[in-house]
Enzyme design. Structure first.
Site, PDB file in Angstrom:
ATOM      1  N   GLY A  12      29.925  28.105  39.144  1.00  0.00           N
ATOM      2  CA  GLY A  12      30.030  29.189  38.093  1.00  0.00           C
ATOM      3  C   GLY A  12      29.419  28.429  36.814  1.00  0.00           C
ATOM      4  CD  GLN A  16      32.551  31.953  26.478  1.00  0.00           C
ATOM      5  OE1 GLN A  16      33.361  32.658  27.111  1.00  0.00           O
ATOM      6  NE2 GLN A  16      32.679  31.997  24.963  1.00  0.00           N
ATOM      7  CG  ASP A  38      26.650  31.231  38.569  1.00  0.00           C
ATOM      8  OD1 ASP A  38      26.612  32.206  39.077  1.00  0.00           O
ATOM      9  OD2 ASP A  38      27.203  30.803  37.650  1.00  0.00           O
ATOM     10  CB  ILE A  39      26.829  34.145  42.524  1.00  0.00           C
ATOM     11  CG1 ILE A  39      26.707  35.008  43.720  1.00  0.00           C
ATOM     12  CG2 ILE A  39      26.633  35.050  41.211  1.00  0.00           C
ATOM     13  CD1 ILE A  39      28.239  35.761  43.881  1.00  0.00           C
ATOM     14  CE1 TYR A 143      40.277  35.757  34.341  1.00  0.00           C
ATOM     15  CE2 TYR A 143      42.063  35.823  32.798  1.00  0.00           C
ATOM     16  CZ  TYR A 143      40.967  35.216  33.231  1.00  0.00           C
ATOM     17  OH  TYR A 143      40.437  34.201  32.818  1.00  0.00           O
TER      18      TYR A 143
HETATM   19  P1  NAD Z   1      32.062  33.667  32.820  1.00  0.00           P
HETATM   20  O1  NAD Z   1      31.894  35.099  33.461  1.00  0.00           O
HETATM   21  O2  NAD Z   1      31.074  33.418  31.654  1.00  0.00           O
HETATM   22  O3  NAD Z   1      31.334  32.687  34.098  1.00  0.00           O
HETATM   23  C1  NAD Z   1      31.682  32.745  35.441  1.00  0.00           C
HETATM   24  C2  NAD Z   1      30.332  32.338  36.182  1.00  0.00           C
HETATM   25  O4  NAD Z   1      30.904  32.424  37.790  1.00  0.00           O
HETATM   26  C3  NAD Z   1      29.386  33.291  36.111  1.00  0.00           C
HETATM   27  O5  NAD Z   1      28.110  32.618  35.888  1.00  0.00           O
HETATM   28  C4  NAD Z   1      29.115  33.943  37.471  1.00  0.00           C
HETATM   29  O6  NAD Z   1      27.685  34.333  37.661  1.00  0.00           O
HETATM   30  C5  NAD Z   1      29.775  33.162  38.421  1.00  0.00           C
HETATM   31  N1  NAD Z   1      30.474  33.652  39.590  1.00  0.00           N
HETATM   32  C6  NAD Z   1      30.912  34.892  39.877  1.00  0.00           C
HETATM   33  N2  NAD Z   1      31.200  34.965  40.915  1.00  0.00           N
HETATM   34  C7  NAD Z   1      30.707  33.901  41.704  1.00  0.00           C
HETATM   35  C8  NAD Z   1      30.889  33.568  43.072  1.00  0.00           C
HETATM   36  N3  NAD Z   1      31.384  34.524  44.076  1.00  0.00           N
HETATM   37  N4  NAD Z   1      30.487  32.099  43.491  1.00  0.00           N
HETATM   38  C9  NAD Z   1      29.807  31.449  42.579  1.00  0.00           C
HETATM   39  N5  NAD Z   1      29.806  31.833  41.082  1.00  0.00           N
HETATM   40  C10 NAD Z   1      30.426  32.955  40.730  1.00  0.00           C
HETATM   41  O7  NAD Z   1      33.168  33.100  32.713  1.00  0.00           O
HETATM   42  P2  NAD Z   1      33.775  31.741  31.698  1.00  0.00           P
HETATM   43  O8  NAD Z   1      34.034  32.096  30.415  1.00  0.00           O
HETATM   44  O9  NAD Z   1      32.507  30.838  31.752  1.00  0.00           O
HETATM   45  O10 NAD Z   1      34.980  31.324  32.573  1.00  0.00           O
HETATM   46  C11 NAD Z   1      35.141  30.149  33.328  1.00  0.00           C
HETATM   47  C12 NAD Z   1      36.333  29.956  33.891  1.00  0.00           C
HETATM   48  O11 NAD Z   1      37.378  29.892  32.928  1.00  0.00           O
HETATM   49  C13 NAD Z   1      37.043  31.278  34.520  1.00  0.00           C
HETATM   50  O12 NAD Z   1      37.803  30.765  35.678  1.00  0.00           O
HETATM   51  C14 NAD Z   1      37.644  32.040  33.537  1.00  0.00           C
HETATM   52  O13 NAD Z   1      38.855  32.740  34.222  1.00  0.00           O
HETATM   53  C15 NAD Z   1      38.256  30.795  32.820  1.00  0.00           C
HETATM   54  N6  NAD Z   1      38.653  31.067  31.316  1.00  0.00           N
HETATM   55  C16 NAD Z   1      37.782  31.726  30.655  1.00  0.00           C
HETATM   56  C17 NAD Z   1      38.194  31.799  29.101  1.00  0.00           C
HETATM   57  C18 NAD Z   1      37.217  32.186  28.135  1.00  0.00           C
HETATM   58  O14 NAD Z   1      37.356  32.602  26.969  1.00  0.00           O
HETATM   59  N7  NAD Z   1      35.740  32.178  28.542  1.00  0.00           N
HETATM   60  C19 NAD Z   1      39.593  31.778  28.886  1.00  0.00           C
HETATM   61  C20 NAD Z   1      40.449  31.532  29.716  1.00  0.00           C
HETATM   62  C21 NAD Z   1      39.907  31.171  31.207  1.00  0.00           C
HETATM   63  N1  SER Z   2      39.253  34.979  27.620  1.00  0.00           N
HETATM   64  C1  SER Z   2      39.525  35.343  28.854  1.00  0.00           C
HETATM   65  C2  SER Z   2      39.453  37.034  28.902  1.00  0.00           C
HETATM   66  O1  SER Z   2      39.399  37.479  27.725  1.00  0.00           O
HETATM   67  C3  SER Z   2      40.961  34.934  29.115  1.00  0.00           C
HETATM   68  O2  SER Z   2      41.208  34.345  30.515  1.00  0.00           O
HETATM   69  O3  SER Z   2      39.296  37.248  29.882  1.00  0.00           O
END
Ligand code: NAD
Ligand code: SER
Length: 319
Positions: A12, A16, A38-39, A143
């Site tokens: 992934g 972000q 990544d996918i 989620y």
């Molecule tokens: P994001 O959605 O920006 O990135 C997720 C990435 O996973 C994407 O690039 C997507 O293409 C990739 N992905 C989706 N399905 C896939 C698959 N089957 N195989 C491989 N890759 C795949 O999310 P993020 O904000 O970067 O979050 C990363 C992690 O942190 C996640 O687990 C999210 O739940 C967790 N998280 C994020 C936040 C936040 O505010 N951004 C807060 C709490 C937790």
């Molecule tokens: N920031 C994330 C969301 O809004 C929480 O994990 O989904």
């Protein structure tokens, strides 16, 4: 003598967090050791990049064997708002792909795994203010339910198979480097972009809807700090509460208005308001502070200053 290979797989990596965490890992361990995946393909990671659908166990195993992976940062997920629209896909990506990561770790002797959880694990049985580490977990979103399942899997594989899985319950993450991917806290990134481009901001949450948030630099700092901590100091094997700041849309709007006095906001709450209402307003992260020395560097105003300076710079460079 066996040669120890310390290659790290980021799953992934285009997202972000991944698009900031991956370069941070490259800086710490050297570019050759980091395999981004990544996918879909993005030309950001030119060194080692693999297309990987993490729900496909065999594809994951192939990459683990090819690079002799010894650590995995598993970031792939469908975020809260997007997940409500497609619960089956969310469960498949959020839970089954993590299960694949744990299984491949068990079979191929992977030493360490990072798993990001979320404040979304909490629900109506938890206090909304200063939510404590061991509050009941009864999330109202798919989620949140998937993240609770992931936390329990992490603990199970740690205690049963001794896999060193470490996890943080991230608050909403705000950074200038990358855009968020379908969460309820996304507004807090988008608002800065609208201010910089001179647009009116339509906010999908109410003006006083406070949520826990963290600046990207602090989120990366916490991740690396937890992953580099001595194993004995990592005492919670579900996931650590992590906290930095709490603010409402109106408060972040006012912090930006100091730089853009003409900036305007409209409040147009949608289905994401209900998700936000079910999440804590603030988090008690004393266990992270006690166990491995966590403390954040940024508050709302210092984050706003860095966000605006960097987004202005990016805008100037791309003009
Ligand atoms: P994001 O959605 O920006 O990135 C997720 C990435 O996973 C994407 O690039 C997507 O293409 C990739 N992905 C989706 N399905 C896939 C698959 N089957 N195989 C491989 N890759 C795949 O999310 P993020 O904000 O970067 O979050 C990363 C992690 O942190 C996640 O687990 C999210 O739940 C967790 N998280 C994020 C936040 C936040 O505010 N951004 C807060 C709490 C937790
Ligand atoms: N920031 C994330 C969301 O809004 C929480 O994990 O989904």
């Amino acid at each position: 003598m066996a040669i120890e290979i310390n290659n790290i797989l980021v799953i992934g990596a285009n997202g972000q967090i991944g698009s900031v965490l991956t370069p941070a890992l490259e800086n710490t361990f050297g570019k050759k050791c980091i395999i981004a995946s990544d996918i879909y393909y993005k030309d950001k990671f030119v060194n080692n990049f693999e297309i990987l659908d993490a729900t496909d166990y065999h594809a994951l195993e192939k990459i683990v064997k090819k690079y002799r992976i010894s650590q995995i940062y598993h970031l792939a997920a469908i975020l809260s708002a997007k997940a409500e629209r497609s619960p089956r896909e969310a469960w498949e990506v959020n839970v089954n792909s993590f299960f694949n990561v744990l299984e491949v770790s068990r079979k191929h002797n992977i030493k360490k795994v990072f798993y990001p959880s979320s404040i979304a694990v909490f629900g109506s049985h938890a206090d909304l203010d200063q939510t404590c580490q061991f509050s009941s977990l009864n999330p109202s979103t798919i989620y949140g339910a998937s993240k609770v399942a992931g936390e329990n899997l992490a603990q199970y594989y740690y205690s049963k198979y001794n896999i060193d899985v470490r996890s943080l319950r991230y608050p909403g993450i705000i950074g200038y480097q990358s855009l968020p991917g379908g969460g309820t806290t996304d507004y807090a990134v988008d608002i800065y972009h609208k201010a910089i481009s001179g647009e009116v901001f339509d906010c999908f949450l109410e003006k006083d809807s406070s949520l826990p948030m963290i600046f990207m630099d602090d989120a990366i700092k916490a991740t690396l700090q937890l992953m580099n901590a001595e194993s004995e100091s990592v005492k919670i094997r579900t996931s650590y509460n992590l906290s930095s700041m709490t603010f409402s849309p109106e408060e972040v709007f006012l912090s930006i208005k100091k730089y853009y006095p003409e900036f305007k906001i409209n409040y147009k709450p949608d289905f994401r308001q209900e998700i936000a209402n079910s999440w804590p307003r603030s988090i008690d992260d004393s266990r992270a502070r006690e166990d491995w020395g966590w403390s954040p560097d940024f508050d709302l105003q210092s984050m706003t200053e860095v966000m605006i300076n960097n987004l202005r710079k990016k805008r100037y460079e791309s003009a």
